[in-house]
Write a protein that holds these residues in place. Structure first.
Motif, mmCIF file in Angstrom:
data_model
loop_
_atom_site.group_PDB
_atom_site.id
_atom_site.type_symbol
_atom_site.label_atom_id
_atom_site.label_comp_id
_atom_site.label_asym_id
_atom_site.label_seq_id
_atom_site.Cartn_x
_atom_site.Cartn_y
_atom_site.Cartn_z
ATOM 1 N N GLU A 205 0.826 -1.204 0.000
ATOM 2 C CA GLU A 205 0.000 0.000 0.000
ATOM 3 C C GLU A 205 0.859 1.252 0.000
ATOM 4 O O GLU A 205 0.539 2.241 -0.667
ATOM 5 N N ARG B 23 -6.202 6.360 -2.996
ATOM 6 C CA ARG B 23 -5.070 6.469 -2.073
ATOM 7 C C ARG B 23 -4.011 7.441 -2.571
ATOM 8 O O ARG B 23 -3.385 8.139 -1.782
ATOM 9 N N SER C 219 -4.938 -3.625 -6.372
ATOM 10 C CA SER C 219 -3.652 -3.264 -5.780
ATOM 11 C C SER C 219 -3.435 -1.759 -5.799
ATOM 12 O O SER C 219 -2.976 -1.162 -4.828
#
Length: 339
Positions: free
Chosen positions: A200, A254, A249
């Protein structure tokens, strides 16, 4: 006397004279590329640590003279080059790019290492950022020391979350992932991450790449960012090996995307090269992005496979801006692209 008998006699004589046997050299891996091999990668071969002098000269000719902003204080960057999986021949050149780019512009000083033991809480105190130079596989792990592995993992995460920077290029996302479990319904299983916090933090993990040389149309997603000021707002084209990520993924929820593949402009022939079973359904293939992780900052650029990429000034300027961003000297909008 046969050749084999003669060699055994020599070994016995050496043992009697020195008190120890002479180790026979292992046979050379004929699959390994010859010295001077460029523009590719290998696996299971010794990792080269020196760039071709001609490549260094071409890269140095493309270096800018000054930073985007004056550093707030003397800055230090640790360049980690360890590749456990695929080993790119461009790794030593990318490392020298970071070193010479900092030297020429005065933006930072760099230390280059191929040793993951450098990633400890104590050692990292002297650095403002870490640059992952096409690191692959479990690049921080010591298979014989679980405690050392856990210490390095925690040191990297704490370094970034605590307010420092992380920059990665190309194969830095080809790390800590493996093939998923195949099922009758999905015989070509997608990749899954094996270290979720790192996966991440770096923004995603490898799924597929268009091989070098493929002409990639690049879209500038944020033309107002200082990290894309070196690119034409209308976009440009890039010839390189181009990484992509599984749909679960990578997410714009984000990261703040800087550049991405202009998928609409890709040829049907190139699109068809991507395995249909794991193809993204959203056509969203980010190339470079930034994000906040805790109090720290992360920058990633998917290109950087071939040495010739490092001869291009716009690309080097992009790297300069990205590293100055993660250090904390260059301010940029890093809010997620999609909320």
């Amino acid at each position: 006397m046969t050749l084999k008998t003669y060699r055994n006699a020599l070994l016995l004589t050496a043992t009697l004279l020195t008190g120890r046997a002479i180790a026979q050299q292992p046979a050379q891996n004929t699959a390994c590329p010859p010295t001077g091999f460029q523009g590719g990668f290998s696996k299971g071969c010794p990792q080269r640590q020196f760039a071709n002098p001609a490549d260094i000269s071409a890269m140095m000719a493309a270096l800018p003279d000054k930073p985007f902003v004056t550093p707030k204080s003397p800055r230090r960057v640790l360049v980690l080059c360890r590749a456990v999986g695929w080993v790119h021949t461009s790794i030593p050149l990318a490392a020298k790019m970071v070193e010479y780019l900092g030297d020429k512009t005065g933006a930072w000083s760099a230390t280059i290492t191929y040793d993951p033991a450098s990633i400890t809480p104590e050692n990292l105190k002297q650095y403002d950022a870490i640059f992952l130079d096409s690191t692959t596989g479990e690049f921080l792990d010591d298979p014989n020391d679980k405690g050392a592995t856990e210490l390095r993992h925690r040191a990297l995460l704490d370094f970034v979350k605590g307010g420092k920077g992380l920059a990665g290029i190309h194969a830095a996302t080809d790390s800590y992932h493996k093939a998923g479990t195949e099922t009758p319904a999905q015989p070509s299983a997608p990749q899954v991450g094996t270290w979720p916090e790192f996966n991440e933090m770096i923004g995603g993990y490898f799924k597929f790449h268009w091989t070098y040389p493929t002409l990639i149309p690049v879209k500038v997603d944020d033309p107002n960012s200082p990290l894309t000021s070196m690119f034409p707002a209308r976009g440009f084209e890039m010839v390189d090996e181009t990484y992509t990520f599984p749909q679960d993924s990578f997410s714009r929820k984000r990261v703040h995307v800087l550049t991405s593949i202009n998928y609409a402009k890709m040829s049907a022939e190139d699109k068809a090269k991507e395995p249909a079973a794991t193809r993204r359904t959203d056509g969203d293939y980010a190339l470079s992005y930034i994000q906040r992780v805790g109090q720290g900052r992360v920058f990633y650029e998917a290109h950087g496979h071939d040495e010739k990429v490092y001869f291009q000034r716009p690309f080097i300027l992009h790297m300069l801006a990205g590293i100055q961003y993660v250090i904390g000297d260059l301010q940029a909008d890093d809010s997620p692209s999609s909320k």
